[in-house]
Design a protein around this motif. Structure first.
Motif, mmCIF file in Angstrom:
data_model
loop_
_atom_site.group_PDB
_atom_site.id
_atom_site.type_symbol
_atom_site.label_atom_id
_atom_site.label_comp_id
_atom_site.label_asym_id
_atom_site.label_seq_id
_atom_site.Cartn_x
_atom_site.Cartn_y
_atom_site.Cartn_z
ATOM 1 N N ASN A 550 49.660 45.004 43.908
ATOM 2 C CA ASN A 550 49.914 44.435 45.249
ATOM 3 C C ASN A 550 48.718 43.613 45.427
ATOM 4 O OD1 ASN A 550 52.637 45.552 45.205
ATOM 5 N ND2 ASN A 550 51.704 47.169 46.493
ATOM 6 N N ASP A 551 47.746 44.630 45.467
ATOM 7 C CA ASP A 551 46.363 43.318 45.904
ATOM 8 C C ASP A 551 46.387 42.659 44.858
ATOM 9 O OD1 ASP A 551 45.924 44.975 47.318
ATOM 10 O OD2 ASP A 551 44.440 46.148 46.314
ATOM 11 N N ALA A 552 46.438 42.338 43.363
ATOM 12 C CA ALA A 552 45.859 41.317 42.779
ATOM 13 C C ALA A 552 47.612 39.810 42.622
ATOM 14 C CB ALA A 552 46.715 41.825 41.097
ATOM 15 N N THR A 553 48.322 40.273 43.283
ATOM 16 C CA THR A 553 49.636 39.690 43.627
ATOM 17 C C THR A 553 49.698 38.938 44.970
ATOM 18 O OG1 THR A 553 51.501 40.676 42.854
ATOM 19 C CG2 THR A 553 51.881 38.980 44.464
ATOM 20 N N ARG A 554 48.717 39.516 46.290
ATOM 21 C CA ARG A 554 48.124 38.828 47.199
ATOM 22 C C ARG A 554 47.430 37.484 46.790
ATOM 23 N NH1 ARG A 554 47.699 44.618 49.349
ATOM 24 N NH2 ARG A 554 50.029 44.252 49.875
ATOM 25 N N LYS A 555 46.351 38.195 45.777
ATOM 26 C CA LYS A 555 44.786 37.259 44.981
ATOM 27 C C LYS A 555 45.668 36.079 44.913
ATOM 28 C CE LYS A 555 40.735 40.950 44.939
ATOM 29 N NZ LYS A 555 40.903 41.619 43.833
ATOM 30 N N ALA A 556 47.091 36.609 44.044
ATOM 31 C CA ALA A 556 47.467 35.141 43.571
ATOM 32 C C ALA A 556 47.477 34.079 43.987
ATOM 33 C CB ALA A 556 48.514 35.959 42.345
ATOM 34 N N VAL A 557 48.822 34.824 45.286
ATOM 35 C CA VAL A 557 48.676 33.863 46.039
ATOM 36 C C VAL A 557 47.816 32.889 46.548
ATOM 37 C CG1 VAL A 557 50.079 33.945 49.166
ATOM 38 C CG2 VAL A 557 51.162 35.584 46.762
ATOM 39 N N ASP A 558 46.568 33.352 47.436
ATOM 40 C CA ASP A 558 45.449 32.408 47.762
ATOM 41 C C ASP A 558 45.202 31.819 46.213
ATOM 42 O OD1 ASP A 558 45.528 34.468 49.978
ATOM 43 O OD2 ASP A 558 43.542 35.474 49.444
ATOM 44 N N GLU A 559 45.238 31.947 45.619
ATOM 45 C CA GLU A 559 44.859 31.320 44.721
ATOM 46 C C GLU A 559 46.092 29.765 44.304
ATOM 47 O OE1 GLU A 559 41.109 31.328 42.788
ATOM 48 O OE2 GLU A 559 41.707 32.612 44.340
ATOM 49 N N ASP A 560 47.164 30.253 44.682
ATOM 50 C CA ASP A 560 47.761 29.317 44.495
ATOM 51 C C ASP A 560 48.210 28.513 45.697
ATOM 52 O OD1 ASP A 560 48.495 30.432 41.834
ATOM 53 O OD2 ASP A 560 50.563 31.306 42.692
ATOM 54 N N ARG A 561 48.072 28.850 46.735
ATOM 55 C CA ARG A 561 47.390 27.939 48.112
ATOM 56 C C ARG A 561 46.609 27.065 48.012
ATOM 57 N NH1 ARG A 561 48.924 32.192 52.598
ATOM 58 N NH2 ARG A 561 51.018 32.735 52.891
ATOM 59 N N LYS A 562 44.935 28.049 47.776
ATOM 60 C CA LYS A 562 44.390 26.813 47.216
ATOM 61 C C LYS A 562 45.015 25.678 46.372
ATOM 62 C CE LYS A 562 40.727 30.603 48.039
ATOM 63 N NZ LYS A 562 39.726 30.684 47.219
ATOM 64 N N LEU A 563 45.208 25.368 44.999
ATOM 65 C CA LEU A 563 45.939 24.644 44.110
ATOM 66 C C LEU A 563 46.438 23.961 45.126
ATOM 67 C CD1 LEU A 563 45.772 26.697 41.140
ATOM 68 C CD2 LEU A 563 44.197 25.201 41.580
ATOM 69 N N TYR A 564 47.457 23.698 45.697
ATOM 70 C CA TYR A 564 48.130 23.715 46.821
ATOM 71 C C TYR A 564 48.177 22.988 47.288
ATOM 72 C CZ TYR A 564 53.594 22.808 48.900
ATOM 73 O OH TYR A 564 53.841 22.538 49.715
ATOM 74 N N LEU A 565 46.713 23.365 48.532
ATOM 75 C CA LEU A 565 46.350 22.654 49.054
ATOM 76 C C LEU A 565 45.905 21.421 48.455
ATOM 77 C CD1 LEU A 565 45.539 25.329 52.009
ATOM 78 C CD2 LEU A 565 47.228 23.771 52.257
ATOM 79 N N GLN A 566 45.063 21.516 47.971
ATOM 80 C CA GLN A 566 43.804 20.392 46.890
ATOM 81 C C GLN A 566 45.252 19.638 46.437
ATOM 82 O OE1 GLN A 566 41.528 22.078 43.869
ATOM 83 N NE2 GLN A 566 40.858 23.226 45.378
ATOM 84 N N ALA A 567 46.292 20.056 45.582
ATOM 85 C CA ALA A 567 47.411 19.007 45.294
ATOM 86 C C ALA A 567 47.437 18.072 46.916
ATOM 87 C CB ALA A 567 48.362 19.416 44.367
ATOM 88 N N SER A 568 48.342 18.712 47.846
ATOM 89 C CA SER A 568 48.146 17.723 48.706
ATOM 90 C C SER A 568 47.531 16.693 49.885
ATOM 91 C CB SER A 568 49.029 19.250 50.154
ATOM 92 O OG SER A 568 50.511 19.756 49.878
ATOM 93 N N ILE A 569 46.051 17.807 49.540
ATOM 94 C CA ILE A 569 45.387 16.285 50.014
ATOM 95 C C ILE A 569 44.999 15.483 49.071
ATOM 96 C CG2 ILE A 569 42.437 16.004 49.931
ATOM 97 C CD1 ILE A 569 43.147 19.138 50.738
ATOM 98 N N VAL A 570 45.691 15.708 47.918
ATOM 99 C CA VAL A 570 45.297 14.232 46.840
ATOM 100 C C VAL A 570 46.251 13.000 47.310
ATOM 101 C CG1 VAL A 570 45.068 13.323 44.433
ATOM 102 C CG2 VAL A 570 43.945 15.635 45.123
ATOM 103 N N ARG A 571 47.568 14.538 47.049
ATOM 104 C CA ARG A 571 48.522 13.051 47.579
ATOM 105 C C ARG A 571 48.530 12.121 48.441
ATOM 106 N NH1 ARG A 571 51.664 17.884 45.223
ATOM 107 N NH2 ARG A 571 52.474 18.524 48.157
#
Length: 630
Positions: A550-571
């Motif tokens: 469960n902890d690993a899944t939450r950390k994966a969510v945080d990492e995915d969010r960072k990538l998603y936000l960076q992609a949104s900013i670039v778009r």
């Protein structure tokens, strides 16, 4: 201080009674024998006070209690704390018996509900006769809020719902036709000045009731998600029906229900365990697992999941739900635990309708992989028939999973030594697959594999379902009856951490000394193993959710969010070329809000990272203005 002293005195006297156990005498009669001081005090209170006053003095005690509560409702006087203590004592008096609430129900709850009915019957009739419908509904909502607070103070938890329902009946259900006709007239005449305060009270009341439900569940949410989800679903249906029957489905009141539930499901303060995205994902897992097949019909499962998706739509952090649901779906498909592939496909279709194709693309790919794997197994079987040297030495089937779609496909950090009994199968399959799919690389995920193994060394034949790691341990005992823990590690190639958990489950037929496993710990084959069942599933605990996962899944969510936000900013910047900081943040939030609510600090951090990577740069004139770097 007085309560603390009383408790200390009782503890002291109890210790004296225990020391003088042999000298203890019966007090009065046998009912008082071998009682603690605390229990003895309650028994005397029950017989000398409650019953004496009830039968000898026309029940003056209860009369005084109900009179105090009436004064509280009329705001004439504050109720002494002792009233709540007396009511609580009715539960405590029978706490050691099977009918714990019997005295409480007979002495307090039944007459209290009757008094409540009479009180609000009179009051609601007077209020509706002397004011407008908006004033009446405002008074009704305020009264219901007050009654929720009053319930918490005086009533046992078991009475909360029945008391609130009685208030709702007298204030709303009894006058439903009058409310309906006048409210319809008020809406058609556009008299909204009386509606807005009512909407706020209505929304706040629903929110408070929902949060109280969640708070009462406590730690049970972690054990079983069904109470959380189904209680909120019932709560939602109740107030949507109220909107339909009383407020003629007026959009403003429907929106008030929506706002209330958005607050309820995204609230992490009332109960820290009530993390709605995770709880809803676990609820779906319970509904769709084979282990619960038979508990509900297929139609009931469909109905429950249809209602669940309504709560899902209120979740802000849908990416968290997606991550947990994806991992649980992967386990169901890999371990063959799905009750129905049709139900799984139907659930994915609901999520697709709610969140779009992109949200469910990986989930859909998992299903495609399972179907393709079935075809690959058939083709491999034909290949083995045409090539006798490739024939399997044991029954053997595989799942070929697309690495980017499955959340569990991270390879082990150590090299598992495949049992020699399986090496031929794996080698021949690799040859077959590489011959049909050039350019692809197979990474074997031994930690997700499972096996069925038969025990032949006992009088009775047993068949065990185990993980492949456990099989690697068991097959060693074909050669010897005893191994040290170090020997097993060296033969299997597993790390100490990877080996400990499978070994714990193998204690059913391996003799493992109690305590921490050390290199020198001797592990023996259990020659006296016996069980009523012939088929035993040992690997089930390895399929269960763990806090680490469960902890690993939450950390994966945080990492995915960072990538998603960076992609949104670039778009955004690629489209706009130049943009002020506040406008960039606003556009990124607008893009992300359907998946999660990004925090401003996280967006700022992502902007800084893109500045470091030279995707963006600040203008010389204004540091809050960004330029996209072509």
């Amino acid at each position: 201080i007085a309560a603390e002293s009383s408790s200390m005195i009782c503890e002291y006297l109890n210790r004296l009674l225990l020391k003088n156990n042999d000298k203890r005498q019966t007090v009065g009669d046998g009912r008082y024998k071998r009682q603690t001081i605390h229990a003895l005090a309650y028994l005397i209170w029950k017989e000398r006070v409650v019953y004496d006053i009830k039968y000898k003095h026309s029940d003056r005690l209860m009369h005084q209690i109900f009179e105090c509560i009436r004064k509280d409702r009329d705001e004439e006087d504050s109720v002494p704390e002792v009233v709540a203590e007396v009511i609580k004592s009715f539960v405590e008096l029978n706490s050691l018996t099977e009918s714990k609430h019997q005295l409480y129900i007979e002495e307090f709850e039944k007459p209290y509900l009757n008094k409540t009915r009479q009180y609000y019957e009179r009051e609601s009739a007077a209020v509706i006769a002397n004011g407008s419908i908006s004033q009446y509904m405002k008074a009704a909502c305020e009264r219901l809020e007050q009654e929720v607070t009053r319930n918490k103070k005086y009533c046992d938890e078991s009475s909360h719902n029945t008391t609130i329902k009685e208030c709702e009946t007298q204030y709303i259900a009894v006058h439903q036709s009058r409310i309906h006709s006048e409210f319809e007239s008020m809406i058609s005449s556009e008299k909204f000045e009386g509606v807005n305060p009512l909407l706020e009270i209505f929304e706040r009341y629903i929110t408070n009731i929902g949060q109280e439900l969640i708070a009462r569940m406590g730690n049970s949410i972690a054990k079983d998600p069904r109470e959380y989800v189904e209680s909120l679903m019932d709560h939602h249906v109740k107030y949507m029906n109220l909107c339909h029957k009383v407020f003629i489905n007026d959009p403003a009141f429907v929106a008030a229900v929506d706002k209330a539930f958005r607050t309820i499901v995204n609230d992490v303060n009332t109960n820290p365990l009530a993390l709605a995205p995770e709880v809803l994902a676990r609820y779906c897992d319970v509904m769709l697992k084979k282990t619960h097949k038979g508990s509900w019909s297929e139609q009931e499962v469909e109905e429950k999941l249809n209602r669940m998706i309504i709560l899902f739509k209120y979740i802000d952090d849908k990416d968290v739900y997606q991550k947990f649901y994806s991992r649980m779906l992967a386990k169901r498909l890999i371990y063959g635990n799905s009750a129905s592939h049709e139900a799984e496909a139907s659930m994915i279709s609901r999520l697709k309708s709610s969140c779009g194709v992109e949200y469910t693309s990986k989930l859909q790919k998992m299903f495609t992989d399972i179907t393709i794997s079935s075809d690959i197994n058939s083709s491999f079987a034909d290949f083995a028939k045409r090539n006798p040297m490739s024939a399997s030495t044991v029954d053997f089937s595989i799942l070929v999973l697309t690495a980017g779609a499955w959340p569990l496909t991270q390879a082990s950090t150590t090299e598992f030594q495949l049992p020699t009994e399986l090496e031929r199968n794996v080698s021949h399959f690799s040859t077959f697959y590489n011959g049909h799919h050039s350019g692809r690389k197979l990474t074997w995920l031994w930690h997700l594999s499972k096996a069925d193994v038969k025990l032949n060394y006992l009088d009775k034949r047993y068949e065990f379902s185990v993980s492949l790691h456990q099989l690697g341990v068991l097959l060693l005992f074909n050669n010897a009856d005893t191994y040290s823990f170090k020997d097993i590690r060296e033969h299997t190639g597993l790390s100490e951490q990877e080996l400990r958990r499978p070994m714990i489950d193998l204690t059913v037929f391996l003799v493992i000394p109690v305590g921490t496993l050390q290199d020198e710990t001797q592990i023996n084959l259990n020659m006296n193993f016996t069980n009523k069942r012939n088929k035993i599933k040992v690997s089930s605990s390895l399929q269960a959710e763990t806090p680490q996962e469960n902890d690993a899944t939450r950390k994966a969510v945080d990492e995915d969010r960072k990538l998603y936000l960076q992609a949104s900013i670039v778009r955004v910047m690629k489209s706009r070329k130049t943009l002020m900081h506040n406008l960039l943040v606003k556009e990124v939030i607008d893009q992300a809000k359907d998946r999660f609510n990004p925090s401003i600090p996280m967006i700022k951090k992502c902007i800084e990272q893109l500045l470091d990577k030279q995707y963006l740069k600040r203008t010389k004139e204004n540091k809050d203005k960004y330029v996209y770097v072509e």
